[in-house]
Scaffold this active site. Structure first.
Site, PDB file in Angstrom:
ATOM      1  N   GLY A  20     -38.293 -13.128 114.995  1.00 50.71           N
ATOM      2  CA  GLY A  20     -36.993 -12.598 115.403  1.00 50.71           C
ATOM      3  C   GLY A  20     -36.704 -12.858 116.864  1.00 50.71           C
ATOM      4  N   GLY A  28     -33.634 -11.123 118.346  1.00 54.58           N
ATOM      5  CA  GLY A  28     -32.512 -10.246 118.660  1.00 54.58           C
ATOM      6  C   GLY A  28     -32.844  -9.375 119.874  1.00 54.58           C
ATOM      7  N   GLY A  29     -32.092  -8.285 120.016  1.00 53.17           N
ATOM      8  CA  GLY A  29     -32.264  -7.402 121.178  1.00 53.17           C
ATOM      9  C   GLY A  29     -33.663  -6.801 121.236  1.00 53.17           C
ATOM     10  CB  ALA A  30     -35.776  -5.112 118.736  1.00 54.89           C
ATOM     11  CG  ASP A  44     -35.916  -0.426 123.060  1.00 55.29           C
ATOM     12  OD1 ASP A  44     -36.190   0.732 122.665  1.00 55.29           O
ATOM     13  OD2 ASP A  44     -34.813  -0.965 122.850  1.00 55.29           O
ATOM     14  CE  LYS A  94     -31.048  -0.496 121.766  1.00 56.15           C
ATOM     15  NZ  LYS A  94     -32.365  -0.926 121.274  1.00 56.15           N
ATOM     16  CB  SER A 119     -29.858   8.356 115.569  1.00 58.50           C
ATOM     17  OG  SER A 119     -30.773   8.463 116.633  1.00 58.50           O
ATOM     18  CE1 TYR A 132     -36.308   4.588 112.205  1.00 58.72           C
ATOM     19  CE2 TYR A 132     -36.774   2.998 113.942  1.00 58.72           C
ATOM     20  CZ  TYR A 132     -35.943   3.924 113.368  1.00 58.72           C
ATOM     21  OH  TYR A 132     -34.735   4.193 113.941  1.00 58.72           O
TER      22      TYR A 132
HETATM   23  P1  NAP Z   1     -30.508  -7.717 116.162  1.00 55.93           P
HETATM   24  O1  NAP Z   1     -30.314  -7.948 117.611  1.00 55.93           O
HETATM   25  O2  NAP Z   1     -29.314  -7.686 115.262  1.00 55.93           O
HETATM   26  O3  NAP Z   1     -31.523  -8.865 115.614  1.00 55.93           O
HETATM   27  C1  NAP Z   1     -31.780  -8.993 114.241  1.00 55.93           C
HETATM   28  C2  NAP Z   1     -32.886 -10.028 114.035  1.00 55.93           C
HETATM   29  O4  NAP Z   1     -33.178 -10.096 112.624  1.00 55.93           O
HETATM   30  C3  NAP Z   1     -32.484 -11.454 114.462  1.00 55.93           C
HETATM   31  O5  NAP Z   1     -33.614 -12.144 114.912  1.00 55.93           O
HETATM   32  C4  NAP Z   1     -31.967 -12.036 113.128  1.00 55.93           C
HETATM   33  O6  NAP Z   1     -32.035 -13.447 113.082  1.00 55.93           O
HETATM   34  C5  NAP Z   1     -32.981 -11.451 112.179  1.00 55.93           C
HETATM   35  N1  NAP Z   1     -32.464 -11.463 110.808  1.00 55.93           N
HETATM   36  C6  NAP Z   1     -31.530 -10.645 110.265  1.00 55.93           C
HETATM   37  N2  NAP Z   1     -31.305 -10.974 108.972  1.00 55.93           N
HETATM   38  C7  NAP Z   1     -32.113 -12.049 108.701  1.00 55.93           C
HETATM   39  C8  NAP Z   1     -32.341 -12.846 107.549  1.00 55.93           C
HETATM   40  N3  NAP Z   1     -31.687 -12.612 106.398  1.00 55.93           N
HETATM   41  N4  NAP Z   1     -33.252 -13.850 107.627  1.00 55.93           N
HETATM   42  C9  NAP Z   1     -33.920 -14.088 108.777  1.00 55.93           C
HETATM   43  N5  NAP Z   1     -33.743 -13.361 109.916  1.00 55.93           N
HETATM   44  C10 NAP Z   1     -32.851 -12.353 109.868  1.00 55.93           C
HETATM   45  O7  NAP Z   1     -31.274  -6.343 115.889  1.00 55.93           O
HETATM   46  P2  NAP Z   1     -32.369  -5.647 116.809  1.00 55.93           P
HETATM   47  O8  NAP Z   1     -31.720  -4.630 117.652  1.00 55.93           O
HETATM   48  O9  NAP Z   1     -33.198  -6.701 117.448  1.00 55.93           O
HETATM   49  O10 NAP Z   1     -33.223  -4.825 115.697  1.00 55.93           O
HETATM   50  C11 NAP Z   1     -34.022  -5.517 114.751  1.00 55.93           C
HETATM   51  C12 NAP Z   1     -34.782  -4.512 113.883  1.00 55.93           C
HETATM   52  O11 NAP Z   1     -35.664  -3.745 114.694  1.00 55.93           O
HETATM   53  C13 NAP Z   1     -33.879  -3.492 113.168  1.00 55.93           C
HETATM   54  O12 NAP Z   1     -34.388  -3.277 111.886  1.00 55.93           O
HETATM   55  C14 NAP Z   1     -34.018  -2.226 114.007  1.00 55.93           C
HETATM   56  O13 NAP Z   1     -33.843  -1.052 113.239  1.00 55.93           O
HETATM   57  C15 NAP Z   1     -35.461  -2.349 114.488  1.00 55.93           C
HETATM   58  N6  NAP Z   1     -35.697  -1.666 115.773  1.00 55.93           N
HETATM   59  C16 NAP Z   1     -36.696  -0.745 115.812  1.00 55.93           C
HETATM   60  C17 NAP Z   1     -36.957  -0.108 117.011  1.00 55.93           C
HETATM   61  C18 NAP Z   1     -38.049   0.930 117.071  1.00 55.93           C
HETATM   62  O14 NAP Z   1     -38.053   1.726 118.023  1.00 55.93           O
HETATM   63  N7  NAP Z   1     -38.984   0.933 116.149  1.00 55.93           N
HETATM   64  C19 NAP Z   1     -36.211  -0.400 118.173  1.00 55.93           C
HETATM   65  C20 NAP Z   1     -35.203  -1.363 118.078  1.00 55.93           C
HETATM   66  C21 NAP Z   1     -34.955  -1.996 116.861  1.00 55.93           C
HETATM   67  P3  NAP Z   1     -30.744 -14.321 113.508  1.00 55.93           P
HETATM   68  O15 NAP Z   1     -30.794 -14.430 115.002  1.00 55.93           O
HETATM   69  O16 NAP Z   1     -30.954 -15.602 112.816  1.00 55.93           O
HETATM   70  O17 NAP Z   1     -29.524 -13.581 113.025  1.00 55.93           O
END
Ligand code: NAP
Length: 283
Positions: A135, A137-139, A111, A75, A24, A225
């Site tokens: 996507g 997911g949570g983000a 966020d 989260k 982190s 990032y």
């Molecule tokens: P998450 O809830 O686990 O969601 C992951 C997302 O990626 C889902 O939509 C998932 O699709 C998709 N995915 C993963 N592997 C895949 C693949 N092989 N093919 C297609 N889709 C795939 O994670 P999250 O918390 O949303 O975070 C997502 C990304 O954002 C991470 O890289 C995280 O580091 C980044 N992030 C950045 C910030 C920032 O402040 N810049 C903040 C939060 C998160 P499925 O639903 O099909 O599994």
């Protein structure tokens, strides 16, 4: 030379709770701001396994901790352990910041603020018509809430697992779901493309997406990032699209958390960005 910080009996503390958490950048961000504002407090990484979450939250209430950030995988599961949820956290369905208010844990989500604050100057009101979000997911939930609040008229969400995208439809009537296999087609006429999947992140699969249909004026944002310039951003930049990297969202979500804990709005500047970039290169 930077003066070494020595905690004393009055030192307050905050931290980031996750598993794993050693990667982190939040300690670097918050400790920079604490030093800059001469606040007698420290910000620590707190590695906590899923099975320990309940015990740790209960214990933190007793320690006088000011507040914590919550990251993967806690989260969502942390919500039932909290006393109260801010409406944004309720809407997003996830908490990334907890404030211990007279011992009571209150859950927030910064966020959506962080995402929008990092991109809003690129998207004047007349350019908030169509956004495409990769996507679900949570983000993605936080990004979609931010886009709704910013007034986007059409938000197309496309995700590998269609059911998860479908769960986001109830957030607003401007949301449409598109098939993952057809993702390149939705880019026509878009003002904004945001990647919220983990594709393109170091160690993850590549994001396969043709930008052919994307207008050259569309802003392209990748919230991943590491690397800072993902292959998606590199391609967008090469064809002339304006780009926004994931460090912006990270820095501005932290800004709001810091404000919630210490009632100070710290500055996000180039010096801090450069410091984080050198840390990113090292890990
Ligand atoms: P998450 O809830 O686990 O969601 C992951 C997302 O990626 C889902 O939509 C998932 O699709 C998709 N995915 C993963 N592997 C895949 C693949 N092989 N093919 C297609 N889709 C795939 O994670 P999250 O918390 O949303 O975070 C997502 C990304 O954002 C991470 O890289 C995280 O580091 C980044 N992030 C950045 C910030 C920032 O402040 N810049 C903040 C939060 C998160 P499925 O639903 O099909 O599994």
């Amino acid at each position: 030379m930077t003066k070494m910080f020595l905690p004393d009996g009055k030192t307050e503390w905050a931290g980031v709770l996750g598993w794993p958490v050693s990667h982190s950048l939040s300690p670097a961000i918050h400790n920079s701001w604490l030093t800059e504002h001469n606040i007698n407090a420290v910000y620590l990484p707190l590695p906590v396994r899923p099975e320990g979450l309940k015990t740790v939250i209960a214990a933190l209430i007793e320690t006088g901790c000011v507040g914590i950030n919550v990251t993967i995988p806690h989260k969502e599961v942390v919500i039932p352990l909290l006393y109260e949820l801010h409406p944004d956290a309720k809407r997003i369905g996830a908490v990334n910041t907890i404030v211990f208010n007279e011992g009571k844990p209150i859950g927030y989500n910064t966020d959506a603020y962080g995402f929008w604050k990092g991109i809003e100057n690129r998207l004047p009101e007349e350019r908030r018509n169509k956004a495409v979000v990769l996507g679900a997911g949570g983000a993605a939930r936080a990004v979609v809430v931010a886009l709704i609040d910013a007034g986007f008229k059409e938000i197309v969400i496309t995700n590998r697992t269609a059911d998860k995208a479908q769960n986001l439809v109830q957030l607003g009537k401007q949301i449409k779901i598109g098939a993952w296999e057809e993702r390149a087609l939705f880019l026509a006429g878009a003002d904004l493309l945001v990647n919220t999947t983990s594709l393109g992140m170091k160690g993850q699969d590549a994001l396969i997406l043709s930008l052919e249909k994307l207008p050259i004026t569309a802003v392209v944002c990748d919230i991943v990032y590491k690397p800072l310039i993902t292959p998606l951003l590199a391609e967008a930049q090469k064809r002339g699209n304006p780009i926004v990297d994931g460090l912006n969202m990270l820095l501005f979500q932290a800004q709001k958390s810091f404000h919630l804990w210490f009632d100070i709005n710290p500055v996000v500047d180039e010096t801090l960005r450069r410091k984080l970039l050198s840390l990113l290169e090292a890990v």
